[in-house]
Design an enzyme around this catalytic site. Structure first.
Site, short mmCIF file in Angstrom:
data_model
loop_
_atom_site.label_atom_id
_atom_site.label_comp_id
_atom_site.label_asym_id
_atom_site.label_seq_id
_atom_site.Cartn_x
_atom_site.Cartn_y
_atom_site.Cartn_z
N ASN A 46 0.72 -1.46 -0.37
CA ASN A 46 -0.14 -0.30 -0.09
C ASN A 46 1.32 1.03 -0.33
OD1 ASN A 46 0.54 -0.34 2.69
ND2 ASN A 46 -0.80 0.36 3.01
N ILE A 47 0.49 2.53 -0.73
CA ILE A 47 1.34 3.56 -0.97
C ILE A 47 0.31 4.63 -0.85
CG2 ILE A 47 3.03 4.63 -2.58
CD1 ILE A 47 3.16 2.31 -4.55
N GLU A 48 0.21 4.92 0.58
CA GLU A 48 -0.51 6.19 0.71
C GLU A 48 -0.22 7.87 0.58
OE1 GLU A 48 -1.30 5.49 5.03
OE2 GLU A 48 -1.93 3.84 4.74
N CYS A 57 -3.64 0.70 -2.70
CA CYS A 57 -3.58 -0.68 -1.99
C CYS A 57 -2.73 -1.47 -2.16
CB CYS A 57 -5.09 -1.43 -1.53
SG CYS A 57 -6.35 -0.49 -0.99
N GLU A 59 -2.65 -4.00 -2.57
CA GLU A 59 -3.26 -5.86 -3.89
C GLU A 59 -3.03 -4.54 -5.01
OE1 GLU A 59 -4.62 -4.75 -0.89
OE2 GLU A 59 -6.02 -6.28 -0.26
N CYS A 92 -11.24 -3.15 -4.73
CA CYS A 92 -9.83 -3.70 -5.31
C CYS A 92 -10.20 -5.73 -5.64
CB CYS A 92 -9.04 -4.61 -3.99
SG CYS A 92 -7.24 -2.97 -3.52
N1 THU Z 1 -5.34 -1.80 2.62
C1 THU Z 1 -4.97 -2.54 1.54
O1 THU Z 1 -3.51 -2.33 1.21
N2 THU Z 1 -5.24 -3.65 1.26
C2 THU Z 1 -6.23 -4.16 2.30
O2 THU Z 1 -7.31 -5.01 2.13
C3 THU Z 1 -7.16 -3.26 2.97
C4 THU Z 1 -6.49 -1.81 3.01
C5 THU Z 1 -4.34 -0.44 2.82
C6 THU Z 1 -5.07 0.85 2.41
C7 THU Z 1 -4.73 1.84 3.62
O3 THU Z 1 -3.75 2.34 3.43
C8 THU Z 1 -4.72 1.32 4.84
O4 THU Z 1 -4.52 -0.14 4.01
C9 THU Z 1 -5.79 1.38 5.84
O5 THU Z 1 -6.92 1.41 5.77
#
Ligand code: THU
Length: 132
Positions: A46-48, A57, A59, A92
């Protein structure tokens, strides 16, 4: 020909990948390992972003890496997180729906850890997903 990874091995790839997650806002690190039909495994995190909705996300990162390398179909995706099991979000699930012939045949794997894995098909996770 190399043998197919076990679900556990695929999950461990996702777990290893999550070390590179960029999640300074939520503190929730996620790693994914997507197995394409070619057999190649692509990882993602995940890259915020400071503009929260711009984040992505793990995935979709993994699958976008694969699709941009020419892959179009996936067989399995494993997800590991700093908070234990993590089932994919709705966006996703729909993204995955685009890149499988049959959602019954795309397996999603996650769990509290590598000794407690659960799996479900995309068809179970996203019944009647949208297709043009
Ligand atoms: N997130 C994912 O990368 N995959 C998931 O299946 C659930 C949520 C990430 C999004 C965000 O960066 C962090 O988790 C919190 O929601």
């Amino acid at each position: 020909m190399t043998d197919k990874m076990t679900d556990r091995e695929l999950y461990l790839k996702a777990k290893e990948a999550l070390e590179a997650a960029y999640a300074p806002y939520s503190g929730f690190s996620v790693g994914a390992a997507a197995e394409a039909q070619s057999g190649t495994v692509y990882t993602g995190v995940n890259i915020e972003n400071a503009s929260y909705p711009a984040g992505i996300c793990a995935e979709r990162t993994a699958m976008a890496k694969a699709v941009s390398e020419g892959e179009r179909l996936f067989t399995r995706i494993a997800i590991a997180s700093s908070g234990g099991e993590a089932w994919p979000c709705g966006i996703c699930r729909q993204f995955m729906n685009e890149f499988c012939e049959d959602p019954e045949k795309l397996t999603v794997i996650t769990g509290a850890d590598e000794d407690h894995l659960e799996s479900m098909s995309l068809a179970e996770l996203l019944p009647k997903g949208f297709r043009l």
